[in-house]
Every structure is written in structure tokens, then in C-alpha cells.
Design a protein around this motif. Structure first.
Motif, PDB file in Angstrom:
ATOM      1  N   CYS A  58     -10.931  11.533  17.349  1.00  0.00           N
ATOM      2  CA  CYS A  58     -12.105  10.812  17.891  1.00  0.00           C
ATOM      3  C   CYS A  58     -13.280  11.774  18.096  1.00  0.00           C
ATOM      4  O   CYS A  58     -13.097  12.868  18.623  1.00  0.00           O
ATOM      5  CB  CYS A  58     -11.730  10.180  19.224  1.00  0.00           C
ATOM      6  SG  CYS A  58     -13.142   9.609  20.181  1.00  0.00           S
ATOM      7  N   ILE A  59     -14.471  11.356  17.662  1.00  0.00           N
ATOM      8  CA  ILE A  59     -15.644  12.228  17.804  1.00  0.00           C
ATOM      9  C   ILE A  59     -16.567  11.775  18.942  1.00  0.00           C
ATOM     10  O   ILE A  59     -17.655  12.321  19.116  1.00  0.00           O
ATOM     11  CB  ILE A  59     -16.438  12.322  16.477  1.00  0.00           C
ATOM     12  CG1 ILE A  59     -16.859  10.935  15.982  1.00  0.00           C
ATOM     13  CG2 ILE A  59     -15.625  13.057  15.420  1.00  0.00           C
ATOM     14  CD1 ILE A  59     -17.777  10.966  14.770  1.00  0.00           C
ATOM     15  N   HIS A  80     -24.586   7.578   2.125  1.00  0.00           N
ATOM     16  CA  HIS A  80     -25.563   7.991   1.119  1.00  0.00           C
ATOM     17  C   HIS A  80     -26.342   6.800   0.580  1.00  0.00           C
ATOM     18  O   HIS A  80     -25.893   5.665   0.648  1.00  0.00           O
ATOM     19  CB  HIS A  80     -24.880   8.773  -0.005  1.00  0.00           C
ATOM     20  CG  HIS A  80     -24.696  10.223   0.357  1.00  0.00           C
ATOM     21  ND1 HIS A  80     -23.776  10.630   1.288  1.00  0.00           N
ATOM     22  CD2 HIS A  80     -25.346  11.341  -0.048  1.00  0.00           C
ATOM     23  CE1 HIS A  80     -23.858  11.939   1.431  1.00  0.00           C
ATOM     24  NE2 HIS A  80     -24.805  12.399   0.629  1.00  0.00           N
ATOM     25  N   LYS A  94     -13.612   7.630  12.262  1.00  0.00           N
ATOM     26  CA  LYS A  94     -12.443   8.501  12.102  1.00  0.00           C
ATOM     27  C   LYS A  94     -11.153   7.694  11.992  1.00  0.00           C
ATOM     28  O   LYS A  94     -10.056   8.256  12.098  1.00  0.00           O
ATOM     29  CB  LYS A  94     -12.364   9.485  13.269  1.00  0.00           C
ATOM     30  CG  LYS A  94     -13.534  10.468  13.308  1.00  0.00           C
ATOM     31  CD  LYS A  94     -13.495  11.447  12.137  1.00  0.00           C
ATOM     32  CE  LYS A  94     -14.892  11.863  11.742  1.00  0.00           C
ATOM     33  NZ  LYS A  94     -14.940  12.704  10.543  1.00  0.00           N
ATOM     34  N   ASP A  99     -20.486   1.598   4.731  1.00  0.00           N
ATOM     35  CA  ASP A  99     -19.332   2.298   4.159  1.00  0.00           C
ATOM     36  C   ASP A  99     -18.253   2.447   5.238  1.00  0.00           C
ATOM     37  O   ASP A  99     -18.535   2.339   6.427  1.00  0.00           O
ATOM     38  CB  ASP A  99     -19.769   3.675   3.641  1.00  0.00           C
ATOM     39  CG  ASP A  99     -18.839   4.198   2.549  1.00  0.00           C
ATOM     40  OD1 ASP A  99     -17.798   3.570   2.319  1.00  0.00           O
ATOM     41  OD2 ASP A  99     -19.172   5.231   1.938  1.00  0.00           O
ATOM     42  N   SER A 100     -17.010   2.708   4.807  1.00  0.00           N
ATOM     43  CA  SER A 100     -15.936   2.805   5.800  1.00  0.00           C
ATOM     44  C   SER A 100     -15.571   4.257   6.071  1.00  0.00           C
ATOM     45  O   SER A 100     -15.734   5.135   5.224  1.00  0.00           O
ATOM     46  CB  SER A 100     -14.704   2.056   5.303  1.00  0.00           C
ATOM     47  OG  SER A 100     -14.273   2.632   4.097  1.00  0.00           O
ATOM     48  N   ALA A 101     -15.054   4.492   7.273  1.00  0.00           N
ATOM     49  CA  ALA A 101     -14.512   5.792   7.683  1.00  0.00           C
ATOM     50  C   ALA A 101     -15.492   6.952   7.553  1.00  0.00           C
ATOM     51  O   ALA A 101     -15.105   8.069   7.209  1.00  0.00           O
ATOM     52  CB  ALA A 101     -13.221   6.110   6.912  1.00  0.00           C
ATOM     53  N   ILE A 102     -16.760   6.687   7.810  1.00  0.00           N
ATOM     54  CA  ILE A 102     -17.739   7.783   7.818  1.00  0.00           C
ATOM     55  C   ILE A 102     -18.759   7.568   8.938  1.00  0.00           C
ATOM     56  O   ILE A 102     -18.878   6.479   9.481  1.00  0.00           O
ATOM     57  CB  ILE A 102     -18.526   7.897   6.490  1.00  0.00           C
ATOM     58  CG1 ILE A 102     -19.138   6.547   6.126  1.00  0.00           C
ATOM     59  CG2 ILE A 102     -17.704   8.471   5.387  1.00  0.00           C
ATOM     60  CD1 ILE A 102     -20.286   6.677   5.185  1.00  0.00           C
ATOM     61  N   GLY A 128     -20.507  13.773  16.108  1.00  0.00           N
ATOM     62  CA  GLY A 128     -20.559  12.482  16.804  1.00  0.00           C
ATOM     63  C   GLY A 128     -21.927  12.148  17.363  1.00  0.00           C
ATOM     64  O   GLY A 128     -22.093  11.227  18.153  1.00  0.00           O
ATOM     65  N   CYS A 163     -18.472   9.184  19.358  1.00  0.00           N
ATOM     66  CA  CYS A 163     -19.806   8.762  18.923  1.00  0.00           C
ATOM     67  C   CYS A 163     -20.251   7.473  19.617  1.00  0.00           C
ATOM     68  O   CYS A 163     -21.440   7.204  19.736  1.00  0.00           O
ATOM     69  CB  CYS A 163     -19.843   8.571  17.404  1.00  0.00           C
ATOM     70  SG  CYS A 163     -18.782   7.250  16.787  1.00  0.00           S
ATOM     71  N   ARG A 175     -26.798   5.836  -2.244  1.00  0.00           N
ATOM     72  CA  ARG A 175     -26.218   5.125  -3.384  1.00  0.00           C
ATOM     73  C   ARG A 175     -25.511   3.844  -2.942  1.00  0.00           C
ATOM     74  O   ARG A 175     -25.134   3.035  -3.774  1.00  0.00           O
ATOM     75  CB  ARG A 175     -25.279   6.046  -4.179  1.00  0.00           C
ATOM     76  CG  ARG A 175     -24.087   6.575  -3.447  1.00  0.00           C
ATOM     77  CD  ARG A 175     -23.232   7.452  -4.368  1.00  0.00           C
ATOM     78  NE  ARG A 175     -23.832   8.762  -4.601  1.00  0.00           N
ATOM     79  CZ  ARG A 175     -23.554   9.854  -3.880  1.00  0.00           C
ATOM     80  NH1 ARG A 175     -22.670   9.800  -2.896  1.00  0.00           N
ATOM     81  NH2 ARG A 175     -24.139  11.006  -4.141  1.00  0.00           N
ATOM     82  N   GLN A 225     -23.004  10.769   6.871  1.00  0.00           N
ATOM     83  CA  GLN A 225     -22.244  10.862   5.613  1.00  0.00           C
ATOM     84  C   GLN A 225     -22.507   9.671   4.695  1.00  0.00           C
ATOM     85  O   GLN A 225     -21.958   9.584   3.601  1.00  0.00           O
ATOM     86  CB  GLN A 225     -20.744  10.941   5.910  1.00  0.00           C
ATOM     87  CG  GLN A 225     -20.347  12.218   6.620  1.00  0.00           C
ATOM     88  CD  GLN A 225     -18.892  12.168   7.032  1.00  0.00           C
ATOM     89  OE1 GLN A 225     -18.481  11.330   7.815  1.00  0.00           O
ATOM     90  NE2 GLN A 225     -18.104  13.072   6.495  1.00  0.00           N
ATOM     91  N   GLU A 229     -22.346  16.593   9.097  1.00  0.00           N
ATOM     92  CA  GLU A 229     -21.152  16.582   8.265  1.00  0.00           C
ATOM     93  C   GLU A 229     -20.050  15.745   8.901  1.00  0.00           C
ATOM     94  O   GLU A 229     -18.874  15.962   8.642  1.00  0.00           O
ATOM     95  CB  GLU A 229     -20.692  17.984   7.890  1.00  0.00           C
ATOM     96  CG  GLU A 229     -20.658  18.993   9.008  1.00  0.00           C
ATOM     97  CD  GLU A 229     -20.422  20.410   8.498  1.00  0.00           C
ATOM     98  OE1 GLU A 229     -19.268  20.826   8.474  1.00  0.00           O
ATOM     99  OE2 GLU A 229     -21.396  21.099   8.121  1.00  0.00           O
ATOM    100  N   ILE A 278     -18.900  15.230  12.096  1.00  0.00           N
ATOM    101  CA  ILE A 278     -17.917  15.677  13.077  1.00  0.00           C
ATOM    102  C   ILE A 278     -18.479  15.792  14.492  1.00  0.00           C
ATOM    103  O   ILE A 278     -17.734  15.698  15.455  1.00  0.00           O
ATOM    104  CB  ILE A 278     -17.262  17.013  12.615  1.00  0.00           C
ATOM    105  CG1 ILE A 278     -15.978  17.315  13.379  1.00  0.00           C
ATOM    106  CG2 ILE A 278     -18.237  18.168  12.736  1.00  0.00           C
ATOM    107  CD1 ILE A 278     -14.795  16.498  12.980  1.00  0.00           C
TER     108      ILE A 278
END
Lengths: 251, 712
Positions: free
Chosen positions: A163-164, A91, A230, A82-85, A68, A166, A93, A89, A64, A66
Motif C-alpha cells: 500500500c502506498i 500514459h 497496488k 488503466d489498472s494497477a497504476i 503515493g 495514496c 496512449r 504511470q 514512478e 511508489i
């Protein structure tokens, strides 16, 4: 609307830290676009296990965004297009029918590959151990409301603290620099009165450890912040530089 | 005349005979009935006698055995601390402690113990201690600070917690939890945890379910992350100092017990597998602390992280630690609904959303049908046709009823056909009223990251159309039995955080998991473990070449070899998914005696399937994710069975455990305080043997037990 797509997944396979790696391409049919990227890898692995082949090793846990843990370079971007994930997260699509998706591990000198897409990120822990804390023991601390902190300052500290760990920033950086990671922690603690006391020593210790562990220098390219799941801001790096220089002047 | 007389006499005789026969027949009937009744009574007497015998022979844990300190409720912890034994600094250096897990409980315990001077060996299965699943907690952490001046107090937090747990937790433990809650907030702020603040610079609070005050501290929707990073930074400091030796990507596979000079078994170490090399290694310590989290992943689909597992708990259980209340599992009401068979986990939407979001389904069945067919959306249904069922049923608490109540209410509506998505298993969580009242910006500031998360997963904008949610397994209140000192029934073996059973009773309130994890790790265990270690100071460090270590390692190796040798046809996940469905259908939100019996049969069949038909590729002595998953699944199957056995024995409804046979006419949980006011502890009796029930009676000395009422 989500529908079903057929894809090819071009995955980095590497048996061990010292083994020669290579890309392997797998076909996957009828993948639902509502599935997450890691669920697609699960489907691939089920397929490989059914064929008695070695499944793809990769890091993942909370799914989900978080913890990292997940760390895939997808089509040339850490955590995918994709951005900010985070990767978990992302998908399906975001991908088209017939597309070939390239999946690689983090590629950075300080993050050696353990197997396939799994890398060793202990370097980040070591930087934290060098100074990413406030030196208080359990118990004997003042009341939580004893020191008021202006809301904008607390909010800014929170943004840095999101910050996670990652490693996407160092993986995205052409120099393999960990500046955004270090800056996020130095900023969070330097902003808050509780962390200010040790701010100078902290900045020096964490930067020294980062250099020692083989991370590169920062040349202000900004790829780190652009790829950060993040959205940790580059302003933190400016603050780190300021903290670091002030600390050096004090010496 | 004489003839007539004879005739009369004859007739009279006939009549008399008939009457006599009838009378005899009637007498016989009565006699039979009496006999039947007698047999029935005998049976009843026998059953009662058996019950009484069982009752009399069921071992009981007394308050003394649970080491509950004497004295008034509010002085128990103080009295304990005043009289407990301590270990002096020089001796602390001589003692080693193993801490398994680096979540809120594990990391805070490891850091605090090291700060005090003990040598700590800390283990986690992830690549860094910062990844433990506590990090995913979103909403907040409770404390009785009363900063909002809304009438909060230690007693009120205690009372809400014990009531929220449906009066199935220990009074003394819960009071201690409420007492230390304030220290946690102070500690976290001192560490630099950036809690949300008001414009005046003081800490902000929000409300969570089951409380009428605002006592929840939060850091955006990432409170768990910030608290864990606080504990992780304290832990990092001790690793840097060399007081904690950190083992990442290591999984504990067994506990090692060694007899002391009095013949008493004590935990003296663990066997762990290096997940990168596959090597099995031995570690010694004077005491072992396990903070390995809950067992919600038994259901395959849950809000837990993929690697969260119950294996550490089962290892303790198999060595004689009691497993308490395994059937108490929390089903969280606000998760994103399931959407496909490929799905690997369910995503939680924080309970904090219920502060401003309103939960509803359509009033009219035809509207629900059109929603299910995808013909209309939630926003198309006019206000007067919406059924805000929580506000309707529970006016006093409204959308902020406790989790078990909210989950059951959602299930009730969906069972009646009012579900709002294509599977019919979803309800709306609507922010349109909050957006009107507060403005979109304020709503975005409060819940922005949660809305973004929802949109990424579901591909729908929750600002424009109400969110869809459904209950999912989230947390397990049950766990390893511990006494007041957090020590299990095995000497020297301690259990903290979600892994133990101690503080939440049959249902946990929102924002109380973080509180308990940190209470155990920062402020309880570091004290109580000294009471145990004080007489261990003379025990020298032991060699891991001792036969006990060798035997434990061999048992682990044998189990792995056995698994690798099966070479069947099914993947680990495919069997785990099957187990998950059985758990959800038979041991889920609404349980019945019949269903549970059926479930146990099915779990037994799964066990057989697993041990004869699982396929694990690769090598045992190398990095092997499938083997890791198989080892965990073997234990999930056992836990699933234990949950069903416990749920079957507990003939009442309380908190997260809902037996359909025991409900009020309004469908609320019906407790049976006269029969089940105890902690149901299970003792391992051997492989494939039924576990033995041991009871710890819960005598409520300080609090009056009531039927939970969230209506008025």
C-alpha cells in the motif's frame, strides 16, 4: 505506435479550501502519446504560465508509482482508466485524438481540497499514528533470523504492505471508507510474528481513529480494491474484520 | 712568392673570419637555447613554487579535526562509544532537536531521538513523511550477515565499499557503516518489514554490483518503500506520543546561527516556509539535523523525485559548512532511455535486474543501424552477433560490475555507434537466457513489478523483447562535509544520509544508500549528537524573536521578493531544462578541462538569465509551486557551478568522476593517488566569489590502495 493527439482537458479549479470550485476546459494540441499523464499536465501548466495564468496545482513527486503523492480522478477513476497504476504511470496512449479528459481531485469528506487537485490526506497519517506500528525502540532487538517466518506468510504480508497510502481506496468508495488502507496495515503486522503481539490493540485503535476522522463504513462494494494502484486485496478487509471482532470479544 | 703568401694569408683570414662568425653564431644559438632553457626552467620553478605555495597555504583538515577516533580500525567505533559523553534522561527532555527531512535518514533519526527522550521537530516538503524519495529505492539493502555462508564479513563489506568508492572515502567511517549494517536488518525485521524469505522461513539474499557475495536483503522490488515505511511507522508512533512534532508541507529556507558566550556560532534553528499558506515561520532548537537528500536534480532529468533538491545543502554551505566532493555524482547504468523533450524525469530499473539480465549491443555496426532505423528488433539478432560487452571486458564480475564502470562501458559502445534505439543512446538488458534457465514464472516472481513498470512506460513487453536501458543521474556521493560525528563545520549543525559526503567515496555501490541512510539515522547520529548536546544542557530554549531569527527571516523574504519582482519571460522549468542539458554535456559522464571551463561559462550565463528573465506567476504569500521551484533552481545553478569547479580541479579519474584526459589505454579510470588522495572541500567565500579549496587528506592506514580490477 505512439503518435500525436489533440485533446481537451476539463480540470477542476478551486482557489482554496473554502472557495467555490468549477470545471475549466483547456485545449492542448500535438500531445505525444508517449508522454505520461502528469507530463501532459506539465505541458498544460507551461502553457498557462506563458499566458500569465495560474497553473493547475496538483500533488506529484516520484513519478514512478511508489510515493503515493499523485491523486487525480481521471475520467471517473482514481488514477485514471488503466489498472494497477498511479496517475504518474498513466500514459497518453490511453487516450484518443479529440478526446475530452475530465480531471478532478479526490472527493472524500476526510480529504478536503487544499487547491485545485491537491487534497489534505493527513487523516491517513493520523490513523497510522494511532497504531500502525510495532512498539519497538531502536536497538536491543533479536537477530533477524531468530524467528523464521513461512515464505507464504511473508509474501502475503508483503502484498498487504505494498500500500502506498495514496487515498484512492477512500476516494473510490461511495461511503468514503478507509477500510482497505487500514486493513492493509493491520494485515501486514498481524500476519508477522513481530506484529502479532499487539494485533488486537492495533486493530481497535486504528478502526477507532478511522471512525473518528469521518471516514465512512465499509459495505463490501469492492471499488477500493478494484481501483487500488497496488492491487491490495479485499481479503485484507476480511482479516481486519476478524482481527477487530476477536479483539472486541476479548474485551 | 710574397704575393702568393699574401693571398694565402688573406684567404686564411677570410676563412678564419667565416669560421669565427660561424662559431660566434653557433655560440649565440647555444647561448639563446641556454637562455630559453633557463627561462623555461625558471617558469617551471615558478609554477612549482606557486603550486607548492598553494599546497602549503591550502588549509588542511587533520584526522583530529575530523574527530577520527584512535586505535585499530575495528575498535574505533567501540572506543568512541565507550568514551563519548551522554545526556541523562531528565536532561534529554529539556533539549529540542530539529530534523529536516523524513527519508530513511531523517525519519529514522527523528524516531530514534524521540524514543531516547529528546523533543523533536521534524519537517518535510511532502504532504506526509511517508513520501520521501527513499521510498523509490527498489533493489535492496546490504548487510554483512553472511547468512548465505558465502564468505561475507564486516571486513569484506568494508573492503568492497571502500574499493567500490575508488579509495576516496574515509576508512573509519566506512568500517563503522559495515559494522552497524547488521543491526539495521535486525531492527527492520523487528519493525515488521516483510523482507523476502526462503522456504525454510529464513531471510533471502541477492547479489548487487561490486560484490562477489550475496548480501543484499530485499522486499520484492520495493525495498526502499518497505524500509521507509518501517522508519515512518516508528516515527508515527513518536508523533502519536507527542515526542515528535511533525511539520508536513514545510520547506526549510535557512539555518539560524546564534553566537554562544564564547563568540562561537552555533546552529539554533531554521526558517521554513509553510507551502500551503506561503507564510514564513521561525523554529528554535538546540541542534539542527539535516537529512535532505542529494542534488541529482541539478541535471533536471534524473531518477530523483520532482521535489528532491539541494537547497538545504546550499543553505548550510552559505553559513560556513563545507561542501565536499561536489563532482562525485553517480550515473546509474540501468534507466529507461530518454524519449522526448517534454520528459520530466528518468525512471530507474533496479540494479537487481543485472543478477539475471545480460547487457549487450550488436557486434556488427550494420545491425545497430537497422535497430536505430526501427527495421529490426533485438530478438531478431542471432546469439553469435551479440556483444555482451561487460562479460567480455570484465570476466570476473561480468554484468555485476559497479555502476560507474557499467555506465561508462555503455557510453563507450554508444559513442562508437552501437546504440540500439532511435536516438542511438540505449543498450539491451536481456532476460531471454534467464527465462530459458529459470522459466518465465520465476523471472516474473523476482522482477514482475519492474517488468510491469517498464511495459507501462515504453509500451513493449520485456518478456518478449530485451529491455532498452541507458545511464542517468541517480545519486550524489558528494555533499556537506561532516566529521566522524556527522557534525558539519558549523557547531550544532549535523548532516545525515545522502546529503552528507561521508561513506561512499567517489562511487556508491548498489544497495548501500539504504544502508547508509539508516545507519546514520538509527545507529550513528543518536549516539554522536549526545557528545555535542552534553554541554548544551544548561542552554535554555531561546525566543524566536531574537534579532538573529528576525534577520534570517528578512533575508529569506528579500530573496523571495527579488524573485517575484523579476517578472521576466521564461518559466522556471524552461531554464532548469537548459541547465540540465549543460550539466549533462559538460559536467556529465566524460569530463574534460576544456569542456568544464566552457560549462562554467554557460552556467554563469544561465544564472544571469534566471535572475533577470524568470517569470513566477501568483503570490508569494500563498500556495505557489512555481515559486517553490524557482527557489530550488536558484540553488541548483550554484550547485551545478560548484560541481564543475570541483571536477575541473580534480585532475584524475575516480569512480563517478571521469576526466577523459586521465584514463588507461583500455579506457579505465586513472587515479592520481599522489596528488588527489584527499576530500575536496569547498568553502563559501561570498556571492559570485570563487570558493576556497580545503583538503582533508585520505591517508590509507589499514587498506592497500589498488587499481580497481573487476576483470579477474
Amino acid at each position: 505506435m505512439d503518435s500525436y493527439i489533440d485533446i481537451k482537458v476539463r480540470v477542476w479549479r478551486q482557489a482554496g479550501p473554502k472557495a467555490q470550485g468549477h470545471f475549466e476546459t483547456y485545449e492542448l494540441k500535438h500531445v505525444f502519446q508517449g508522454a505520461s499523464f502528469l507530463e501532459m499536465i506539465d505541458i498544460l501548466n507551461e502553457q498557462l504560465v506563458a499566458e500569465h495564468k495560474d497553473p493547475v496545482t496538483y500533488d506529484h513527486d516520484c513519478r514512478e508509482g511508489i510515493c503515493g503523492m499523485c491523486s487525480m480522478y481521471v475520467n471517473g477513476h482514481p488514477h485514471g482508466p488503466d489498472s494497477a497504476i498511479t496517475t504518474c504511470q498513466l500514459h497518453m496512449r490511453k487516450f484518443k485524438d479529440g478526446e475530452t479528459i475530465t480531471v478532478e481531485p479526490w472527493r472524500s469528506r476526510a480529504f478536503p481540497v487544499i487547491k485545485d487537485l491537491m487534497v489534505d490526506r493527513q487523516a491517513y497519517d493520523k490513523i497510522m499514528q494511532a497504531g500502525g506500528f510495532v512498539s519497538v525502540n531502536t536497538g536491543g532487538v533479536p537477530d533477524a533470523n531468530a524467528i523464521p517466518i513461512p515464505k507464504p506468510v511473508a509474501d502475503e504480508a508483503m502484498d498487504a504492505a505494498s500500500c502506498i497510502g495514496c487515498g484512492a481506496c477512500a476516494a473510490a468508495c461511495k461511503n468514503g471508507s478507509a477500510m482497505l488502507f487500514v486493513a492493509a496495515k493491520v494485515s501486514q503486522l498481524a500476519l508477522l510474528p513481530q506484529g502479532k503481539i499487539e494485533a488486537a490493540a492495533r486493530a481497535k485503535a486504528m478502526v477507532a481513529k478511522m471512525d473518528e476522522l469521518g471516514f465512512g463504513n465499509c459495505t463490501n462494494t469492492g471499488a477500493c480494491a478494484a481501483e487500488c494502484p497496488k492491487s491490495v486485496s479485499l481479503a485484507n478487509i476480511a482479516r481486519l474484520n476478524r482481527e477487530f471482532l476477536c479483539a472486541k470479544f476479548q474485551d | 712568392m710574397a704575393k702568393k703568401k699574401e693571398d694565402i694569408l688573406e684567404t686564411a683570414a677570410k676563412v678564419a673570419k667565416k669560421v669565427a662568425v660561424k662559431a660566434a653564431e653557433a655560440a649565440l644559438d647555444v647561448a639563446e637555447a641556454v637562455l630559453d632553457k633557463a627561462a623555461e626552467v625558471t617558469e617551471q620553478v615558478q609554477a612549482a613554487a606557486e603550486e607548492a605555495y598553494k599546497e602549503a597555504t591550502t588549509p588542511v583538515i587533520t584526522p583530529e579535526m575530523a574527530k577520527i577516533p584512535a586505535g585499530p580500525l575495528e575498535l574505533k567505533w567501540t572506543n568512541y562509544k565507550n568514551h563519548q559523553k551522554l545526556v541523562n534522561p531528565a536532561n534529554k527532555r529539556r533539549l529540542d532537536i530539529i530534523v529536516v527531512g523524513t527519508g530513511l535518514a531523517g525519519a529514522s533519526a527523528a524516531a530514534s531521538l524521540a524514543e531516547m527522550g529528546f523533543n523533536v521537530l521534524n519537517f518535510c516538503i511532502q504532504d506526509s513523511p511517508r513520501r520521501a524519495h527513499s521510498i523509490a529505492a527498489q533493489g535492496g539493502i546490504n548487510a554483512a550477515k553472511n547468512y548465505q555462508n558465502d564468505g561475507d564479513s564486516v571486513y569484506r563489506l568494508y573492503y568492497d565499499t571502500i574499493k567500490g568508492g575508488d579509495y576516496r572515502a574515509r576508512e573509519a567511517n566506512v568500517y563503522r557503516l559495515a559494522e552497524v549494517s547488521n543491526n539495521i536488518i535486525d531492527q527492520c525485521v523487528a519493525q515488521g518489514v516483510p523482507f523476502a524469505r526462503e522456504y525454510g522461513g529464513l531471510l533471502d539474499n541477492r547479489s548487487f554490483g561490486g560484490a562477489q557475495v550475496s548480501r543484499t536483503f530485499y522486499a520484492k522490488g520495493q525495498t526502499g518503500q518497505q524500509l521507509l515505511l518501517g522508519a515512518y511507522s516508528a516515527l508515527s508512533r513518536q508523533i502519536g506520543k507527542g515526542k515528535v512534532k511533525m511539520y508536513t508541507r514545510y520547506e526549510m529556507l535557512d539555518i539560524v546561527l546564534i553566537k554562544d558566550e564564547n563568540g562561537e556560532q552555533r546552529a539554533r534553528g531554521i526558517i521554513a516556509r509553510n507551502l500551503v499558506t506561503g507564510r514564513i515561520e521561525r523554529f528554535f532548537a538546540h541542534a539542527v539535523v539535516v537529512g535532505s537528500g542529494g542534488y541529482g536534480n541539478t541535471f533536471f532529468l534524473s531518477t530523483n523525485a520532482m521535489a528532491s533538491n539541494g537547497s538545504a545543502a546550499m543553505q548550510m554551505y552559505r553559513h560556513g559548512a563545507l561542501f565536499a566532493n561536489p563532482c562525485y555524482a553517480q550515473i546509474h547504468p540501468t534507466c529507461i532511455p530518454k524519449h522526448g523533450d517534454f520528459q520530466s524525469k528518468l525512471t530507474l530499473m533496479s540494479e537487481s535486474l543485472r543478477n539475471d539480465g545480460r547487457i549487450w549491443v550488436p557486434k556488427k555496426l550494420e545491425d545497430a543501424k537497422r535497430l536505430q532505423a526501427g527495421e529490426i528488433k533485438g530478438r531478431d539478432i542471432p546469439e553469435e552477433d551479440r556483444d555482451y560487452y561487460l562479460e567480455r571486458r570484465y570476466p570476473a564480475f561480468g554484468n555485476l560490475v559497479p555502476r560507474d564502470v557499467a555506465s561508462r562501458a555503455a557510453k563507450e559502445r554508444c559513442d562508437k555507434g552501437y546504440g540500439v534505439n532511435n536516438t542511438g543512446l540505449a543498450v539491451f538488458l536481456d532476460f531471454s537466457e534467464a527465462i530459458q534457465r529459470l522459466g518465465k514464472d520465476v523471472v516474473a516472481q523476482k522482477y514482475g513489478n519492474l517488468f510491469q513498470m517498464y511495459e507501462k512506460i515504453v509500451d513493449e513487453n520485456p518478456y518478449e523483447n530485451p529491455m532498452m536501458i541507458f545511464p542517468a543521474i541517480h545519486y550524489t556521493m558528494g555533499g556537506i562535509w561532516v566529521d566522524y560525528e556527522l557534525q558539519t563545520s558549523v557547531k550544532g549543525l549535523f548532516c545525515i544520509g545522502e546529503a552528507n559526503f561521508s561513506d561512499h567515496g567517489a562511487n556508491r555501490l548498489g544497495a548501500s544508500a539504504l544502508m547508509q541512510g539508516l545507519a546514520d539515522g538509527y545507529f550513528v547520529l543518536p549516539y554522536t549528537i549526545q557528545n555535542y548536546l552534553s554541554d548544551q544542557i544548561g542552554v535554555p530554549r531561546m525566543s524566536t524573536d531574537l534579532p538573529e531569527f528576525a534577520a534570517a527571516e528578512k533575508a529569506v523574504q528579500d530573496k523571495i521578493d527579488r524573485l517575484m519582482a523579476i517578472q521576466g519571460k521564461r518559466s522556471v522549468d524552461s531554464i532548469h531544462k537548459e541547465l540540465g542539458l549543460i550539466m549533462w554535456d559538460f559536467v556529465g559522464m566524460g569530463r574534460t578541462a576544456e569542456g568544464l571551463k566552457e560549462g562554467i561559462k554557460k552556467i554563469d550565463a544561465i544564472k544571469k538569465e534566471f535572475w533577470t528573465n524568470v517569470y513566477i506567476p501568483g503570490e508569494a504569500n500563498a500556495l505557489n509551486n512555481e515559486l517553490e521551484k524557482a527557489l530550488r533552481l536558484a540553488d541548483f545553478i550554484e550547485i551545478g557551478r560548484l560541481m564543475a569547479v570541483d571536477a575541473l580541479h580534480r585532475e584524475e579519474s575516480c569512480g563517478g568522476h571521469f576526466r577523459e584526459e586521465y584514463q588507461t589505454p583500455e579506457g579505465e579510470a586513472l587515479r592520481q593517488d599522489d596528488k588527489f588522495s584527499y576530500v575536496g572541500c569547498w568553502k563559501y567565500m561570498g556571492e559570485d566569489k570563487e570558493p576556497q579549496l580545503i583538503k582533508e587528506p585520505l591517508d590509507y592506514e589499514f587498506t592497500e590502495r589498488k587499481t580497481r580490477n573487476y576483470k579477474n
